[in-house]
Design a protein around this motif. Sequence first.
Motif, PDB file in Angstrom:
ATOM      1  N   GLU A  59       8.779  15.800 -34.431  1.00 55.95           N
ATOM      2  CA  GLU A  59       7.720  15.247 -33.586  1.00 55.95           C
ATOM      3  C   GLU A  59       6.543  14.737 -34.443  1.00 55.95           C
ATOM      4  OE1 GLU A  59       5.455  17.473 -30.109  1.00 55.95           O
ATOM      5  OE2 GLU A  59       7.647  17.633 -29.902  1.00 55.95           O
ATOM      6  N   ILE A  60       6.186  15.549 -35.419  1.00 55.89           N
ATOM      7  CA  ILE A  60       5.087  15.171 -36.328  1.00 55.89           C
ATOM      8  C   ILE A  60       5.452  13.883 -37.073  1.00 55.89           C
ATOM      9  CG2 ILE A  60       3.912  15.850 -38.458  1.00 55.89           C
ATOM     10  CD1 ILE A  60       2.871  17.484 -36.171  1.00 55.89           C
ATOM     11  N   LEU A  61       6.662  13.833 -37.604  1.00 59.05           N
ATOM     12  CA  LEU A  61       7.072  12.661 -38.392  1.00 59.05           C
ATOM     13  C   LEU A  61       7.204  11.420 -37.517  1.00 59.05           C
ATOM     14  CD1 LEU A  61       9.592  14.316 -40.880  1.00 59.05           C
ATOM     15  CD2 LEU A  61       7.347  13.323 -41.424  1.00 59.05           C
ATOM     16  N   ALA A  62       7.650  11.617 -36.271  1.00 61.05           N
ATOM     17  CA  ALA A  62       7.807  10.470 -35.364  1.00 61.05           C
ATOM     18  C   ALA A  62       6.453   9.823 -35.080  1.00 61.05           C
ATOM     19  CB  ALA A  62       8.471  10.921 -34.065  1.00 61.05           C
ATOM     20  N   ALA A  63       5.383  10.606 -35.132  1.00 62.72           N
ATOM     21  CA  ALA A  63       4.047  10.087 -34.849  1.00 62.72           C
ATOM     22  C   ALA A  63       3.320   9.641 -36.120  1.00 62.72           C
ATOM     23  CB  ALA A  63       3.227  11.168 -34.135  1.00 62.72           C
ATOM     24  N   ALA A  64       3.944   9.836 -37.277  1.00 62.33           N
ATOM     25  CA  ALA A  64       3.256   9.561 -38.545  1.00 62.33           C
ATOM     26  C   ALA A  64       3.315   8.073 -38.884  1.00 62.33           C
ATOM     27  CB  ALA A  64       3.890  10.383 -39.660  1.00 62.33           C
ATOM     28  N   PRO A  65       2.190   7.470 -39.268  1.00 64.61           N
ATOM     29  CA  PRO A  65       2.217   6.065 -39.675  1.00 64.61           C
ATOM     30  C   PRO A  65       3.015   5.888 -40.959  1.00 64.61           C
ATOM     31  CG  PRO A  65       0.099   7.076 -40.213  1.00 64.61           C
ATOM     32  CD  PRO A  65       0.870   8.093 -39.420  1.00 64.61           C
ATOM     33  N   GLY A  66       3.769   4.799 -41.053  1.00 69.56           N
ATOM     34  CA  GLY A  66       4.536   4.519 -42.271  1.00 69.56           C
ATOM     35  C   GLY A  66       5.877   5.218 -42.332  1.00 69.56           C
ATOM     36  N   VAL A  67       6.161   6.017 -41.305  1.00 63.59           N
ATOM     37  CA  VAL A  67       7.431   6.754 -41.275  1.00 63.59           C
ATOM     38  C   VAL A  67       8.185   6.382 -40.011  1.00 63.59           C
ATOM     39  CG1 VAL A  67       8.506   9.050 -41.150  1.00 63.59           C
ATOM     40  CG2 VAL A  67       6.427   8.711 -42.512  1.00 63.59           C
ATOM     41  N   VAL A  68       9.492   6.198 -40.107  1.00 59.90           N
ATOM     42  CA  VAL A  68      10.313   6.046 -38.920  1.00 59.90           C
ATOM     43  C   VAL A  68      11.399   7.126 -38.969  1.00 59.90           C
ATOM     44  CG1 VAL A  68      11.748   4.271 -40.034  1.00 59.90           C
ATOM     45  CG2 VAL A  68      11.769   4.496 -37.553  1.00 59.90           C
ATOM     46  N   VAL A  69      11.502   7.880 -37.916  1.00 53.47           N
ATOM     47  CA  VAL A  69      12.498   8.938 -37.868  1.00 53.47           C
ATOM     48  C   VAL A  69      13.854   8.321 -37.514  1.00 53.47           C
ATOM     49  CG1 VAL A  69      13.259  11.018 -36.660  1.00 53.47           C
ATOM     50  CG2 VAL A  69      10.861  10.772 -37.347  1.00 53.47           C
ATOM     51  N   VAL A  70      14.815   8.507 -38.398  1.00 53.21           N
ATOM     52  CA  VAL A  70      16.201   8.056 -38.184  1.00 53.21           C
ATOM     53  C   VAL A  70      17.042   9.318 -38.277  1.00 53.21           C
ATOM     54  CG1 VAL A  70      18.041   6.553 -39.013  1.00 53.21           C
ATOM     55  CG2 VAL A  70      15.648   5.850 -39.294  1.00 53.21           C
ATOM     56  N   ASP A  71      17.285   9.939 -37.173  1.00 57.14           N
ATOM     57  CA  ASP A  71      17.812  11.301 -37.189  1.00 57.14           C
ATOM     58  C   ASP A  71      18.653  11.576 -35.955  1.00 57.14           C
ATOM     59  OD1 ASP A  71      18.179  13.777 -38.332  1.00 57.14           O
ATOM     60  OD2 ASP A  71      16.331  14.654 -37.547  1.00 57.14           O
ATOM     61  N   GLU A  72      19.755  10.844 -35.859  1.00 56.76           N
ATOM     62  CA  GLU A  72      20.708  11.088 -34.781  1.00 56.76           C
ATOM     63  C   GLU A  72      22.071  11.318 -35.400  1.00 56.76           C
ATOM     64  OE1 GLU A  72      20.422   8.128 -31.476  1.00 56.76           O
ATOM     65  OE2 GLU A  72      18.837   7.342 -32.741  1.00 56.76           O
ATOM     66  N   PRO A  73      22.283  12.501 -35.942  1.00 59.01           N
ATOM     67  CA  PRO A  73      23.548  12.776 -36.639  1.00 59.01           C
ATOM     68  C   PRO A  73      24.767  12.461 -35.777  1.00 59.01           C
ATOM     69  CG  PRO A  73      22.021  14.621 -36.885  1.00 59.01           C
ATOM     70  CD  PRO A  73      21.398  13.680 -35.909  1.00 59.01           C
ATOM     71  N   GLY A  74      24.675  12.763 -34.484  1.00 61.55           N
ATOM     72  CA  GLY A  74      25.815  12.521 -33.607  1.00 61.55           C
ATOM     73  C   GLY A  74      26.237  11.063 -33.557  1.00 61.55           C
ATOM     74  N   ALA A  75      25.286  10.166 -33.807  1.00 60.72           N
ATOM     75  CA  ALA A  75      25.576   8.727 -33.815  1.00 60.72           C
ATOM     76  C   ALA A  75      25.684   8.193 -35.242  1.00 60.72           C
ATOM     77  CB  ALA A  75      24.490   7.980 -33.058  1.00 60.72           C
ATOM     78  N   ASN A  76      25.849   9.120 -36.205  1.00 57.09           N
ATOM     79  CA  ASN A  76      25.908   8.731 -37.627  1.00 57.09           C
ATOM     80  C   ASN A  76      24.668   7.964 -38.070  1.00 57.09           C
ATOM     81  OD1 ASN A  76      28.361   9.982 -37.844  1.00 57.09           O
ATOM     82  ND2 ASN A  76      29.577   8.100 -37.840  1.00 57.09           N
ATOM     83  N   ARG A  77      23.530   8.323 -37.512  1.00 58.45           N
ATOM     84  CA  ARG A  77      22.284   7.661 -37.918  1.00 58.45           C
ATOM     85  C   ARG A  77      21.405   8.637 -38.706  1.00 58.45           C
ATOM     86  NH1 ARG A  77      18.658   5.591 -34.623  1.00 58.45           N
ATOM     87  NH2 ARG A  77      18.201   3.944 -36.102  1.00 58.45           N
ATOM     88  N   TYR A  78      21.122   8.239 -39.939  1.00 56.47           N
ATOM     89  CA  TYR A  78      20.286   9.010 -40.868  1.00 56.47           C
ATOM     90  C   TYR A  78      19.801   7.994 -41.898  1.00 56.47           C
ATOM     91  CZ  TYR A  78      25.324   9.257 -41.549  1.00 56.47           C
ATOM     92  OH  TYR A  78      26.655   8.946 -41.557  1.00 56.47           O
ATOM     93  N   PRO A  79      18.838   8.374 -42.715  1.00 57.77           N
ATOM     94  CA  PRO A  79      18.306   7.400 -43.684  1.00 57.77           C
ATOM     95  C   PRO A  79      19.368   6.987 -44.698  1.00 57.77           C
ATOM     96  CG  PRO A  79      16.797   9.255 -43.396  1.00 57.77           C
ATOM     97  CD  PRO A  79      18.079   9.637 -42.719  1.00 57.77           C
TER      98      PRO A  79
END
Lengths: 340, 340
Positions: free
Chosen positions: B258-278
């Motif tokens: 939640e903190i990272l999702a609201a942080a400027p300059g950061v985009v959370v890519v974190d849906e392991p079930g959909a094979n989505r990660y950085p």
Amino acid sequence: MRVGVIGATGAVGKELVAVLGKRSFPVTELRLFASTRSAGTRTHTPFGEVAIEAFTPEAARGLDLALLAVSGDFAKAHARALAEQGIAVVDNSSALRLEADVPLVVPEVNAGAIGAHRLIANPNCTTAILVVALEPLRKAFGLKRVIVSTYQAASGAGAEGMAELERETRRALLEGQSAGHEVFAHPLPFNVIPHIDSFQPNGYTREEMKVVWESRKIMGQPDLLISCTAVRIPTFRVHGEAVTIETERPITAEAAREILAAAPGVVVVDEPGANRYPMPLTATGRDDVEAGRIRANPVFGDHGLDFFLCGDQLLKGAALNAVQIAEGMRAGIEERRRAG
Amino acid sequence: MRVGVIGATGAVGKELVAVLGKRSFPVTELRLFASTRSAGTRTHTPFGEVAIEAFTPEAARGLDLALLAVSGDFAKAHARALAEQGIAVVDNSSALRLEADVPLVVPEVNAGAIGAHRLIANPNCTTAILVVALEPLRKAFGLKRVIVSTYQAASGAGAEGMAELERETRRALLEGQSAGHEVFAHPLPFNVIPHIDSFQPNGYTREEMKVVWESRKIMGQPDLLISCTAVRIPTFRVHGEAVTIETERPITAEAAREILAAAPGVVVVDEPGANRYPMPLTATGRDDVEAGRIRANPVFGDHGLDFFLCGDQLLKGAALNAVQIAEGMRAGIEERRRAG
């Protein structure tokens, strides 16, 4: 000794045959089993030309030793039955590694666990490469925390993974097309995929948890605090591991280097001034795990150490360790032959 | 605003020009400086065709803003003198980053440090990508320990590094020859090199220590326990980072996400079930740093967190951050122009 390699046409299966030859394992008869697709073809081995057979439990009768380089499902279906027939079995899959009655062995660490067991599990590749260096440090300094980040090669996904990396790199560079993927979840060339094996409810992948579960079992420290980030990168067959440890007793880089230099299965490659440190380039085809970049990590006061490992995923990470286990089972096998 | 890019033909210099255009920086005149070798050639920019000039302190007179993408030696020789002429200077080298009177800035973290300073240092690429995600977690949970392992791209060694990776990969795959190397200490294709910048007496490389020194300065926590293992891998322009933190206060993956999702300059890519990660594949050309694989790390009880970052080394790791700093200096620059 009548030795069967089950899954003989895969990346690990081929290495098993090569390692048996290289280590002059006392093979009197080598039998190779694979899927019905490959059955009937003949292949050259250090023990002469061998025809590949389709596996059936009946066909395996008469073996003294079976080296399994196949799936967990296969192991679940057949490994115990083979052992009950009196065959010594080394299983490379993850299916039985955590079973209480199946020793999980890295001979440099816990050869004694083999005992009279007829079924032994060969650990996860990342784990085997890790514990061969971790155990001597654990003995000398005690281990409190271990944090591992991996740089894992395509071979962890078998011969198909290696072929996909080569093919898709060519496609990207030569044909100017986007790299494709079938084996990996995403294109691997010039990419990094922080995803190996399936995701668990705790957010870690199974590959990461294997390092946790299996390291604890092999080193016999069930309460060890250990975590892993497992990352696939575009290399062919050597896994790299960046390791940070917190020890129970104070540690220095010099003392750690001395311990690792004397550890079986480890070669210290740690001359930064000469640009010598562990790399896939130098660890490929090498039996020993390269350990280097050994330095005190002040994040844990005088109890912290960082080091970097490179190990051939197909050798110490798979085939070599399996044959070493088989060597540890030889006395028992020969005794059974005499008795039988 | 009269803007000069010094080192305009390098990988970072080219990105600086592109980023100035993309962000509609109020450039009234763009001047490009490079070595005498390139001087005289003309190049297309978002601000029209520009002739490349050889740099001299006299030639730079009249600039309002100078973006330096050159060596530390150049910065030592010229950066302070340019600033004393009244030119706003953002220096991308490491030469001045730890000077007490030179702010080291990642605008999402410490934009306030810019103040009326005319000379600002742009941090190390790995550090910039790291702190943009670390600072919001630090604010929310406090930071006690940070352990980072990097997966660094060829672009960290400039355009020559990227060219060498492509050329030597071709040579290895197509011509079946061994890959060579000039830029890197060893061949990079299908290899891993745990060595970036020079080795220090403590066994860490300068690159690793930059992450330590600079993160502490930018986040204003001089006692932060932080360590890094910096590893070059065969990717082109995105740095990956496996990060483990121990926080002062309890943390959960959900709260961190939640903190990272609201942080400027950061985009959370974190849906392991959909094979989505950085991944470098998705982070290339992206301004925001991708953060994912966010999970509680029980190695530090309920105070531990693991995550994985991917950031474009030429954007947030260099050119984008420099232009963001320049944007933070605009009010001061315009005030000086009015006063002058």
